[in-house]
Design a protein around this motif. Sequence first.
Motif, short mmCIF file in Angstrom:
data_model
loop_
_atom_site.label_atom_id
_atom_site.label_comp_id
_atom_site.label_asym_id
_atom_site.label_seq_id
_atom_site.Cartn_x
_atom_site.Cartn_y
_atom_site.Cartn_z
N UNK A 1 24.80 22.54 5.90
CA UNK A 1 24.22 21.27 5.47
C UNK A 1 24.37 20.23 6.57
N UNK A 2 25.53 20.20 7.22
CA UNK A 2 25.73 19.26 8.32
C UNK A 2 24.81 19.54 9.49
N UNK A 3 24.60 20.83 9.80
CA UNK A 3 23.70 21.18 10.90
C UNK A 3 22.27 20.76 10.59
N UNK A 4 21.82 21.03 9.37
CA UNK A 4 20.44 20.67 8.99
C UNK A 4 20.28 19.16 8.97
N UNK A 5 21.27 18.44 8.42
CA UNK A 5 21.18 16.98 8.38
C UNK A 5 21.20 16.40 9.79
N UNK B 1 18.15 14.28 11.33
CA UNK B 1 18.39 12.92 11.78
C UNK B 1 17.97 12.75 13.25
N UNK B 2 18.29 13.71 14.10
CA UNK B 2 17.93 13.61 15.51
C UNK B 2 16.41 13.61 15.68
N UNK C 1 23.24 6.34 20.26
CA UNK C 1 23.45 6.40 18.81
C UNK C 1 22.99 7.73 18.24
N UNK C 2 21.94 8.31 18.80
CA UNK C 2 21.48 9.63 18.34
C UNK C 2 22.57 10.66 18.57
N UNK D 1 27.52 14.51 12.18
CA UNK D 1 27.01 15.46 11.18
C UNK D 1 27.32 16.90 11.56
N UNK D 2 27.18 17.25 12.82
CA UNK D 2 27.35 18.65 13.22
C UNK D 2 28.83 19.02 13.29
#
Length: 149
Positions: free
Chosen positions: A67-71, A75-76, A102-103, A110-111
């Motif tokens: 989920x963190x990888x997908x988010x 976001x990026x 910031x990106x 998240x990752x």
Amino acid sequence: MTPGQQQTQPTGLEIAVQWGQLPPEHLRAALKALEPQLAREHAYRMACLKAEMQSEKDRRAHVLRMTGLVAGLAMAVGMLAAAVVLGVNGQPWLAAALSGPSVIVLVKIFVLGHVGADDVKQLMKGSNSQMPAPPQPAPEPTPGSPPFV
């Protein structure tokens, strides 16, 4: 026994019930003999439960990581796409804010799931050095001169 049933080995308790019909001396001997078997069965059940709990914990950790990888990816891509659209529409300040460090920091949060104090310092340092100088306001027209076009 029907053909669809499997033959199972009797448990220690079932054997103890059968031995309960015998005299007390025999029952005492049977219980002494069954105690190790009951301990092994208990240890096996506990090991199975522990393996199930570990498996569920690993599955939840995997779901959280994915989920963190997908988010982070969403976001990026979203921030970079918004920066391109804003840059094309004449909003360089917003485009620079969305495409700068910031990106990187937000995707890292998240990752990787955590952020360090040095990341925040780099974000602030990078955002201050990346931004172009603000445009100077147009000078006030002097009375009697033609207006600026």
